[in-house]
Design a protein around this motif. Sequence first.
Motif, PDB file in Angstrom:
ATOM      1  N   GLN A 253       0.687 -25.471  24.233  1.00 39.54           N
ATOM      2  CA  GLN A 253       0.162 -24.204  23.721  1.00 39.54           C
ATOM      3  C   GLN A 253       1.127 -23.055  23.968  1.00 39.54           C
ATOM      4  O   GLN A 253       1.316 -22.188  23.107  1.00 39.54           O
ATOM      5  CB  GLN A 253      -1.194 -23.905  24.367  1.00 39.54           C
ATOM      6  N   ILE A 254       1.754 -23.050  25.151  1.00 41.35           N
ATOM      7  CA  ILE A 254       2.744 -22.014  25.469  1.00 41.35           C
ATOM      8  C   ILE A 254       3.931 -22.116  24.520  1.00 41.35           C
ATOM      9  O   ILE A 254       4.423 -21.108  23.996  1.00 41.35           O
ATOM     10  CB  ILE A 254       3.207 -22.129  26.934  1.00 41.35           C
ATOM     11  N   GLY A 255       4.389 -23.343  24.291  1.00 38.52           N
ATOM     12  CA  GLY A 255       5.511 -23.554  23.376  1.00 38.52           C
ATOM     13  C   GLY A 255       5.196 -23.079  21.967  1.00 38.52           C
ATOM     14  O   GLY A 255       6.036 -22.458  21.298  1.00 38.52           O
ATOM     15  N   LEU A 256       3.963 -23.341  21.502  1.00 30.25           N
ATOM     16  CA  LEU A 256       3.559 -22.898  20.167  1.00 30.25           C
ATOM     17  C   LEU A 256       3.490 -21.372  20.082  1.00 30.25           C
ATOM     18  O   LEU A 256       3.895 -20.780  19.073  1.00 30.25           O
ATOM     19  CB  LEU A 256       2.203 -23.504  19.808  1.00 30.25           C
ATOM     20  N   LEU A 257       2.989 -20.741  21.155  1.00 31.85           N
ATOM     21  CA  LEU A 257       2.927 -19.279  21.169  1.00 31.85           C
ATOM     22  C   LEU A 257       4.317 -18.659  21.115  1.00 31.85           C
ATOM     23  O   LEU A 257       4.577 -17.718  20.359  1.00 31.85           O
ATOM     24  CB  LEU A 257       2.194 -18.798  22.424  1.00 31.85           C
ATOM     25  N   LEU A 258       5.224 -19.190  21.942  1.00 32.61           N
ATOM     26  CA  LEU A 258       6.594 -18.669  21.948  1.00 32.61           C
ATOM     27  C   LEU A 258       7.304 -18.988  20.633  1.00 32.61           C
ATOM     28  O   LEU A 258       8.105 -18.199  20.135  1.00 32.61           O
ATOM     29  CB  LEU A 258       7.373 -19.247  23.133  1.00 32.61           C
ATOM     30  N   GLY A 259       6.998 -20.170  20.074  1.00 32.04           N
ATOM     31  CA  GLY A 259       7.594 -20.547  18.799  1.00 32.04           C
ATOM     32  C   GLY A 259       7.120 -19.672  17.650  1.00 32.04           C
ATOM     33  O   GLY A 259       7.819 -19.513  16.641  1.00 32.04           O
ATOM     34  N   PHE A 309      -6.536 -13.342  21.157  1.00 29.40           N
ATOM     35  CA  PHE A 309      -5.891 -12.060  21.410  1.00 29.40           C
ATOM     36  C   PHE A 309      -4.430 -12.239  21.827  1.00 29.40           C
ATOM     37  O   PHE A 309      -3.603 -11.363  21.596  1.00 29.40           O
ATOM     38  CB  PHE A 309      -6.667 -11.279  22.480  1.00 29.40           C
ATOM     39  N   LEU A 310      -4.118 -13.373  22.469  1.00 28.99           N
ATOM     40  CA  LEU A 310      -2.737 -13.640  22.858  1.00 28.99           C
ATOM     41  C   LEU A 310      -1.868 -13.841  21.623  1.00 28.99           C
ATOM     42  O   LEU A 310      -0.697 -13.435  21.601  1.00 28.99           O
ATOM     43  CB  LEU A 310      -2.668 -14.888  23.747  1.00 28.99           C
ATOM     44  N   ILE A 311      -2.444 -14.464  20.597  1.00 25.26           N
ATOM     45  CA  ILE A 311      -1.707 -14.656  19.344  1.00 25.26           C
ATOM     46  C   ILE A 311      -1.441 -13.301  18.693  1.00 25.26           C
ATOM     47  O   ILE A 311      -0.319 -13.022  18.246  1.00 25.26           O
ATOM     48  CB  ILE A 311      -2.504 -15.567  18.387  1.00 25.26           C
ATOM     49  N   VAL A 312      -2.466 -12.447  18.672  1.00 29.98           N
ATOM     50  CA  VAL A 312      -2.307 -11.102  18.096  1.00 29.98           C
ATOM     51  C   VAL A 312      -1.245 -10.321  18.874  1.00 29.98           C
ATOM     52  O   VAL A 312      -0.379  -9.660  18.283  1.00 29.98           O
ATOM     53  CB  VAL A 312      -3.642 -10.336  18.111  1.00 29.98           C
ATOM     54  N   GLY A 313      -1.301 -10.423  20.205  1.00 32.08           N
ATOM     55  CA  GLY A 313      -0.315  -9.726  21.036  1.00 32.08           C
ATOM     56  C   GLY A 313       1.099 -10.190  20.750  1.00 32.08           C
ATOM     57  O   GLY A 313       2.032  -9.371  20.663  1.00 32.08           O
ATOM     58  N   MET A 314       1.301 -11.508  20.576  1.00 38.31           N
ATOM     59  CA  MET A 314       2.629 -12.037  20.272  1.00 38.31           C
ATOM     60  C   MET A 314       3.109 -11.553  18.910  1.00 38.31           C
ATOM     61  O   MET A 314       4.283 -11.194  18.745  1.00 38.31           O
ATOM     62  CB  MET A 314       2.600 -13.567  20.308  1.00 38.31           C
TER      63      MET A 314
END
Length: 410
Positions: A253-259, A309-314
């Motif tokens: 999940q972290i990798g997908l967020l950073l990606g 919300f983390l996705i929106v923040g990214m």
Amino acid sequence: MFQFLNSYFNSFKGLSREVWWLALITLVNRAGAMVIPFLSLYLRDDLNFSLGDVGWVMTCFGFGSLAGSWLGGILSDKIGFYKTILISLIGTGLGFFGLQFITSFWAICIGFFMLIAIADLSRPAFFVALSAYSKPENKTRSLTLIRLAINLGFSAGPAIGGLIIAGIGYYGLFWVDGISCISAGFLLINTLNPKKAKVTDTEILIDNPLSPYKDKIYLIFLVALALFGVVFVQYFSTVPLYYKEIRDLSELQIGLLLGLNGLVIFLFEMPLIAFAERKGWSQISSVIGGLILTGISFIFFFTTQYTSFLIVGMVVATLGEMIAFPFGNALALRRAKLGRQGAYMGLYSMSFSLSHIFGHNIGMQLVNTFSYDITWIFMMGVTLIALLLLFYVKKFLKKEDDLLTEVSKI
């Protein structure tokens, strides 16, 4: 969908052939930089270094980047951007070949300092080359194309590097990295040799060039960018830890967020910059807007109820990056017209080297001593200071433009 694709490809029109070659050279070089993402693992697993030792090696890495950016600016003015880039690419390739045979702590520290110093000789030189090969109206989009190549290279590099480690071990990374750097050097020789390449912007040198150290407004601008960098690098140090420790996300999940950062940049940055240029967005106002968005993105970390919300923040942080960095680069290049471009762009590169040296460590220490929430508040405070400096720069630049307008009327 067709309209989006048409708009996407149209945003690349008008860029010079040399800029495309420069982007390809950047892509080959960055895709080969596979040792860097796996450096801490290599030091821990293969060389059995302690965490403290790894920290010192990474510090040497940062200081090497700082030294290389400074020296690269000087060399770009003394011997030209072409020779500086060529020396950097070939030297880095040979350095990767040799570094795999060094195993002691102090030798590794010195070795990585020298390797990164040689590698980052090319950073200001690439900016000067881009300025020479771009028409004034295309500079921001040309810079965006290079950023696109860098992001593609950094996306492909770790994936290929992981396969190499699994197949033949860490030493394979050094050989592939070395070969890719030297290959980029030969590509440079065959495409951008001064005898073959056409300089588009002929207004490169001026009489009595101004030293960047005497350009007060430029120095204030770089301080603001360095502070911006301290805030932005948190997305590659403290933020992933926050995802893991506080939000309990998996590595996938972290990798997908950073990606998501790289994917959004790949799909939307060039059309966004092309749109901004058509609308006549101010460079300094765009940098200010991008910084505001990046600062706002930390607010989403205080809402722990929804992972979405983390996705929106990214996405908000990425949008800030997409607006701020290309226009910040373009503004620095425009300012560099006052003096020696190499020295100006060397200082520009050094501002981000300082961000890496201090930004990661500041964030980690704040998390360790206080909490993640205090860290985010601190970063928003740093954002506010950077904004105040940028508003001062904007006010000064407006006075300069007004004065030039008055002079032109006489």
